[in-house]
Design an enzyme around this catalytic site. Sequence first.
Site, PDB file in Angstrom:
ATOM      1  N   LYS A  79      29.346 -71.685   6.826  1.00 25.45           N
ATOM      2  CA  LYS A  79      28.648 -72.976   6.849  1.00 25.45           C
ATOM      3  C   LYS A  79      27.149 -72.776   6.732  1.00 25.45           C
ATOM      4  O   LYS A  79      26.584 -71.841   7.299  1.00 25.45           O
ATOM      5  CB  LYS A  79      28.963 -73.645   8.196  1.00 25.45           C
ATOM      6  N   LYS A 113      24.354 -69.662   3.358  1.00 21.39           N
ATOM      7  CA  LYS A 113      23.221 -70.471   2.887  1.00 21.39           C
ATOM      8  C   LYS A 113      23.147 -70.382   1.382  1.00 21.39           C
ATOM      9  O   LYS A 113      23.480 -69.348   0.793  1.00 21.39           O
ATOM     10  CB  LYS A 113      21.917 -69.948   3.485  1.00 21.39           C
TER      11      LYS A 113
HETATM   12  N1  GLU Z   1      20.600 -76.730   6.784  1.00 23.11           N
HETATM   13  C1  GLU Z   1      20.837 -76.951   8.177  1.00 23.11           C
HETATM   14  C2  GLU Z   1      20.502 -75.712   8.980  1.00 23.11           C
HETATM   15  O1  GLU Z   1      19.713 -74.916   8.581  1.00 23.11           O
HETATM   16  C3  GLU Z   1      22.226 -77.496   8.443  1.00 23.11           C
HETATM   17  C4  GLU Z   1      23.355 -76.645   8.022  1.00 23.11           C
HETATM   18  C5  GLU Z   1      24.721 -77.333   8.105  1.00 23.11           C
HETATM   19  O2  GLU Z   1      24.793 -78.458   8.560  1.00 23.11           O
HETATM   20  O3  GLU Z   1      25.686 -76.698   7.685  1.00 23.11           O
HETATM   21  O4  GLU Z   1      20.944 -75.540  10.077  1.00 23.11           O
END
Ligand code: GLU
Length: 471
Positions: free
Chosen positions: A70, A106
């Site tokens: 995620k 990511k």
């Molecule tokens: N981009 C956000 C973070 O850096 C959210 C990631 C997500 O919700 O999967 O935590």
Amino acid sequence: MSEQYSFYEQVNRGFDRAARMTSHDPRLLRQIRACNSVYHVSFPVKRDDGSMDMIHAWRAEHSHHKLPTKGGIRYSVHVNEDEVKALAALMTYKCAIVDVPFGGAKGGIKIDPRAYSVGELERITRRFTAELKSKNFIGPGVDVPAPDLGTGPREMAWIVDTYNSLSSGELNSVACVTGKPIPLGGIRGRTEATGMGVYFGIREACAIEDDMKALGLGPGVDGKRVVVQGLGNVGYHAAKYLVEAGAVLVGILEYEGAISDPSGLDLEALVEHRAKTGSILGFPGATDLHESKDGLELDCDVLVPAAIERQITRDNAPRVRAKIVAEAANGPTTFGADEVLRERGVMVLPDAFLNAGGVTVSYFEWVKNLSHLRFGRLQKRFEEMSNRRLLSAIEAQTEKRFDAEETEFFALGAGEADLVSSGLEETISLAYLQVREIKLQYGEEADLRTASFINAIDKIAGCYQGLGIFP
Ligand code: GLU
């Protein structure tokens, strides 16, 4: 002096510092630290004027100890492989700390989103989604993207729509991405989640009187002087909730410069001013600082970097005047700066739990999608009815008569938004208390970041140990 280590190396140095304090097998620690897979793709996109651009994009899946992986997808000219690996690693540790059952990932596309039309952005997003799908780098049980810098519900809508069209009949396909608009399977409260979580984390830290006393501060958020870097989704919402709780916003930093006003800035008026003039500079009553980064050195109690990584460095850390640095962004403090701040007794609330509100509510969205049921739908009416009965019973037994406002307050059952913010508050508050407890256990050597890493390492190690591969 710019620091010699890359962003990914910086994250790993933070990990190693904590890992040395644990008693885990070095091979197990190496496994936890390694980035499992990285996908780099390049593809052409046709611009509106008929020309062609070559696009570079990445998705890094740092850890598969839990699936799906995620993490967000960012659109920025600074995106590169090192950055996505660093951010994916941070996602792994973040999810472990807040007990969200995902591995870390990511993604990023190396573009300036402001330089492309909406149509062009849509073509780029859909193509990237198709590339991810074809390489099994996206799916409800595989890898689930979300918004990050330069992306939001609109991009998530394109992603889910593309994924759906490529996986017709897949029951849970809508759970392939989070941060979607509500009609497409999103959840109430996702947009403000990261900023709200940042607020809950700061509130929790400020509530502990002894810790505040050690910093020369009084307890509570009320009256604290705050500087925020970045008026994007995270910075804006963090500032909003802090101000609502009585904090005084004494400085704001953006690309174009910074502004300060020791008597407090009016956040909504500032947002309006920026929408009208295109800049935060020239805001009535405030002083302009033309060099944006100088704003990091403004006199304040809490500094909230909510923009990008590597803003507080070994270079400017000695001049940071805040007593608390609250990392709303990912990786805003370099490893070198961390050492300086630790020596100076500055409290750093690390990204790894402080900005975990986004992924926490993403987790709620993913569960909602898999259950195909809105939170609160089953129990809301039932709760309301039984609360009303309880109120009538109290009235029948006592002199008390509830007025309309009180009845409304006590009787209403919890809807989706209430449940999401309650789950978020519980998650971030608990994470802070756990991390603080670990810090106390490890003594002087461990700051909150090290304690966060130790917390994550212990939890992830537990998953591998359960497999019987490592001692
Ligand atoms: N981009 C956000 C973070 O850096 C959210 C990631 C997500 O919700 O999967 O935590």
